[in-house]
Design an enzyme around this catalytic site. Structure first.
Site, PDB file in Angstrom:
ATOM      1  N   ASP A 390     -18.037  73.850  -7.561  1.00  0.00           N
ATOM      2  CA  ASP A 390     -19.608  73.786  -7.733  1.00  0.00           C
ATOM      3  C   ASP A 390     -20.390  75.123  -7.721  1.00  0.00           C
ATOM      4  O   ASP A 390     -21.081  75.424  -8.495  1.00  0.00           O
ATOM      5  CB  ASP A 390     -20.112  73.184  -6.408  1.00  0.00           C
ATOM      6  CG  ASP A 390     -19.348  71.770  -6.232  1.00  0.00           C
ATOM      7  OD1 ASP A 390     -19.010  71.024  -7.340  1.00  0.00           O
ATOM      8  OD2 ASP A 390     -19.512  71.308  -5.283  1.00  0.00           O
TER       9      ASP A 390
HETATM   10  P1  NAP Z   1     -15.575  72.835  -4.358  1.00  0.00           P
HETATM   11  O1  NAP Z   1     -16.744  72.693  -5.276  1.00  0.00           O
HETATM   12  O2  NAP Z   1     -15.659  71.610  -3.144  1.00  0.00           O
HETATM   13  O3  NAP Z   1     -14.294  72.648  -5.305  1.00  0.00           O
HETATM   14  C1  NAP Z   1     -13.155  73.020  -4.825  1.00  0.00           C
HETATM   15  C2  NAP Z   1     -12.136  72.939  -5.739  1.00  0.00           C
HETATM   16  O4  NAP Z   1     -10.978  73.579  -5.186  1.00  0.00           O
HETATM   17  C3  NAP Z   1     -11.889  71.632  -6.159  1.00  0.00           C
HETATM   18  O5  NAP Z   1     -12.324  71.234  -7.489  1.00  0.00           O
HETATM   19  C4  NAP Z   1     -10.410  71.300  -6.160  1.00  0.00           C
HETATM   20  O6  NAP Z   1      -9.897  70.875  -7.496  1.00  0.00           O
HETATM   21  C5  NAP Z   1     -10.067  72.556  -5.800  1.00  0.00           C
HETATM   22  N1  NAP Z   1      -8.690  72.695  -4.836  1.00  0.00           N
HETATM   23  C6  NAP Z   1      -8.410  71.970  -3.741  1.00  0.00           C
HETATM   24  N2  NAP Z   1      -7.465  72.019  -3.220  1.00  0.00           N
HETATM   25  C7  NAP Z   1      -6.726  73.122  -3.844  1.00  0.00           C
HETATM   26  C8  NAP Z   1      -5.623  73.800  -3.913  1.00  0.00           C
HETATM   27  N3  NAP Z   1      -4.692  73.480  -2.998  1.00  0.00           N
HETATM   28  N4  NAP Z   1      -5.243  74.723  -4.546  1.00  0.00           N
HETATM   29  C9  NAP Z   1      -6.069  74.906  -5.708  1.00  0.00           C
HETATM   30  N5  NAP Z   1      -7.114  74.351  -5.946  1.00  0.00           N
HETATM   31  C10 NAP Z   1      -7.734  73.594  -4.829  1.00  0.00           C
HETATM   32  O7  NAP Z   1     -15.829  74.037  -3.853  1.00  0.00           O
HETATM   33  P2  NAP Z   1     -16.678  75.330  -3.798  1.00  0.00           P
HETATM   34  O8  NAP Z   1     -16.726  75.991  -5.231  1.00  0.00           O
HETATM   35  O9  NAP Z   1     -16.251  76.512  -2.743  1.00  0.00           O
HETATM   36  O10 NAP Z   1     -18.161  74.782  -3.137  1.00  0.00           O
HETATM   37  C11 NAP Z   1     -18.491  74.424  -2.122  1.00  0.00           C
HETATM   38  C12 NAP Z   1     -19.119  73.084  -1.937  1.00  0.00           C
HETATM   39  O11 NAP Z   1     -19.605  72.720  -0.926  1.00  0.00           O
HETATM   40  C13 NAP Z   1     -20.407  73.405  -2.736  1.00  0.00           C
HETATM   41  O12 NAP Z   1     -20.936  72.013  -3.253  1.00  0.00           O
HETATM   42  C14 NAP Z   1     -21.463  73.567  -1.529  1.00  0.00           C
HETATM   43  O13 NAP Z   1     -22.856  73.314  -1.693  1.00  0.00           O
HETATM   44  C15 NAP Z   1     -20.733  72.600  -0.439  1.00  0.00           C
HETATM   45  N6  NAP Z   1     -21.433  73.018   0.657  1.00  0.00           N
HETATM   46  C16 NAP Z   1     -20.670  74.147   1.438  1.00  0.00           C
HETATM   47  C17 NAP Z   1     -21.270  74.567   2.654  1.00  0.00           C
HETATM   48  C18 NAP Z   1     -21.047  75.637   3.132  1.00  0.00           C
HETATM   49  O14 NAP Z   1     -21.524  76.098   4.318  1.00  0.00           O
HETATM   50  N7  NAP Z   1     -19.910  76.636   2.681  1.00  0.00           N
HETATM   51  C19 NAP Z   1     -22.353  73.784   3.201  1.00  0.00           C
HETATM   52  C20 NAP Z   1     -22.766  72.647   2.651  1.00  0.00           C
HETATM   53  C21 NAP Z   1     -22.304  72.242   1.457  1.00  0.00           C
HETATM   54  P3  NAP Z   1      -8.473  69.921  -7.529  1.00  0.00           P
HETATM   55  O15 NAP Z   1      -8.513  69.078  -6.513  1.00  0.00           O
HETATM   56  O16 NAP Z   1      -8.532  69.660  -8.885  1.00  0.00           O
HETATM   57  O17 NAP Z   1      -7.494  71.186  -7.141  1.00  0.00           O
END
Ligand code: NAP
Length: 466
Positions: A390
């Site tokens: 994301d």
């Molecule tokens: P993300 O959008 O959740 O994507 C994580 C990706 O990691 C997934 O597409 C998944 O694809 C891949 N993945 C999972 N396990 C894996 C593994 N073992 N090896 C390789 N890839 C793997 O993560 P992000 O880009 O870090 O974004 C964070 C999200 O959380 C955002 O939407 C954000 O708004 C939300 N959020 C975060 C917080 C915070 O405080 N950090 C707070 C509120 C909301 P596959 O399944 O295809 O592998």
């Protein structure tokens, strides 16, 4: 078990003063990676002193119940402290739930001990404490359930939902106001417990899983405020200060997280984010992507002058940070300039990536915040995305119909070559497709992050690339 206190009230006040100072220093130190460990120690020492000082209080005449509570708390607390880092948001929600339950119970006990003659100010504070404590209790349990996927993550909405919720809260506040004027109406007191308990559930029902970490931070703020109110009731300056610090830091964190996702508070609380996303996710499956092997990825990386690594939730799940450190070492040794791009909401909690990369001893000066790194992507040879999705989605910049439109992202699509390590084409937390994967310049490296980075390192170290 009766023990005579051997310490004066004055000495206890001094202990409280020291622990207050330690809490403030803890927050200050935790705001920078270099001092964060000191921050944790200061917070722990402050809490130890606060509990120790309280246990020496002359008001305690018998330690039997206190000892039982300590044992019970330890039995629950120790396993909670051992959860995986990716489960910390729901663990935190459970801690808030317990804290809030405690506040609501103490408030209830204090009311019935004092009724019918409760002074107006005290009654107002007690009502605030019990309302906030009760709604935070059930709200936090719901939030933990959604994050742990025991409850459905999807927002559940119906017509007139906000009116129902706000009306319920208004009734609770009206009853509280009546109790301030008529504190002797003891029969009404359960109303300001029951309605907020229900409100806590209903408040979380329409909020999607993607917004849960922000909501938890907000519940943290409520728990802090209710604890501060309890401080007034129990005449404890320490509790007032600690509760106010907790309340304000939770609020600041929610604001920072909302900003990083380009969402307003009201949008988080009433927006039912996450509902339309699954529909958007399905349309793109037939589009083609280019994939590459670890050997090809290693060849591209070693030929680059500059590489920016973009870690995300997948790196945390795979616990790939130590392999990433090895990759950093091997590329740096070969003269490649390697930096890390940190998005404020990458992963599942604020600072998630910083903590993992610090654990792997990546130099702090190589970790660049989104605002600092974004201008560097157009001059970057390779952006290597490791389990992030994301936070790299260019639809946030270009597609007004995207649910994440307007969210600030890392501009990895502006790098000369993009490589993305993930296991398949599953969407990230927001549940939407990522156009980045279909660009001509993008190579997908399909596999588990730890295994794939390990393979690249082996290629670079053993097989003489460059
Ligand atoms: P993300 O959008 O959740 O994507 C994580 C990706 O990691 C997934 O597409 C998944 O694809 C891949 N993945 C999972 N396990 C894996 C593994 N073992 N090896 C390789 N890839 C793997 O993560 P992000 O880009 O870090 O974004 C964070 C999200 O959380 C955002 O939407 C954000 O708004 C939300 N959020 C975060 C917080 C915070 O405080 N950090 C707070 C509120 C909301 P596959 O399944 O295809 O592998």
């Amino acid at each position: 078990m009766t023990i005579t206190p051997f310490i004066t009230d004055h000495a206890i006040e001094v202990i409280y003063l020291i622990s207050t100072a330690l809490f403030i220093l803890s927050l200050k130190w935790m705001s920078a990676p270099t001092t964060a460990r000191h921050g944790v120690w200061a917070g722990e020492l402050g809490m130890l002193l606060a509990i120790g000082g309280t246990l020496l209080h002359r008001g305690i005449v018998d330690y039997t119940w206190v000892a039982s509570a300590l044992v019970l708390g330890a039995i629950i607390g120790v396993p909670l402290g051992l959860v995986q880092m990716t489960a910390v948001p729901q663990r935190t929600a459970l801690s808030h739930a317990f804290g809030a339950l405690c506040v609501a119970l103490v408030g209830t006990a204090e009311y019935y001990l004092r009724a019918p003659a409760v002074p107006k100010f005290m009654m107002a504070v007690l009502a605030l404490e019990v309302i906030l404590g009760s709604l935070t209790f059930t709200g936090s349990l719901m939030a933990a359930g959604k994050l742990q996927e025991i409850l459905p993550q999807r927002p559940i909405t119906y017509k007139g939902q906000n009116v129902v919720n706000i009306s319920l809260l208004a009734i609770a506040i009206a009853v509280a106001a009546y109790l301030v004027i008529h504190p002797e109406s003891t029969m009404l007191f359960p109303v300001i417990i029951a309605i907020p308990l229900l409100f806590g559930v209903l408040m979380i029902v329409p909020i999607g899983g993607a917004d849960m970490p922000t909501v938890i931070s907000l519940l943290n703020s409520y728990a802090g405020l209710s604890a501060a109110a309890m401080g007034f009731v129990l005449d404890s300056k320490l509790l007032i200060i600690a509760g106010a610090l907790d309340g304000s830091s939770g609020l600041f964190l929610s604001v920072i997280m909302s900003k990083a996702m380009n969402r307003s508070f009201t949008n988080v609380l009433f927006g039912a984010f996450g509902q339309v996303q699954s529909a958007a996710a399905s349309g793109e499956e037939t589009r083609n992507v280019k994939s590459a092997t670890a050997e090809e990825a290693a060849a591209i990386l070693v030929a680059a002058n500059s590489v920016v690594i973009v870690p995300g939730y997948g790196m945390a799940v795979a616990q790939a940070q130590h392999k990433v450190r090895e990759l950093y070492d091997v590329l740096t040794r070969r003269g490649v300039d390697v930096k890390f791009a940190i998005h404020p909401v990458a992963g599942r909690m604020p600072g998630h990536m910083n903590v993992l990369l610090a654990e792997a001893d990546i130099p702090y000066d190589k970790l660049l915040d989104m605002d600092a790194i974004n201008s560097e992507f157009p001059q970057t040879d390779v952006a290597l995305v490791i389990g992030a999705n994301d936070v790299t989605n260019p639809a946030a910049r270009t597609d007004p119909s995207s649910p994440i439109y307007g969210m600030p992202i890392l501009d990895v699509d502006k790098a000369r070559t993009v490589m993305v390590i993930k296991r398949g084409m599953s969407p990230g937390f927001a549940g939407i497709d990522n156009p980045l994967y279909y660009l001509d310049k993008t190579l997908m490296l399909f596999g588990d992050a730890r295994a794939f980075v390990g393979d690249i390192v082996r290629q670079l170290a053993g097989e003489g690339h460059g």
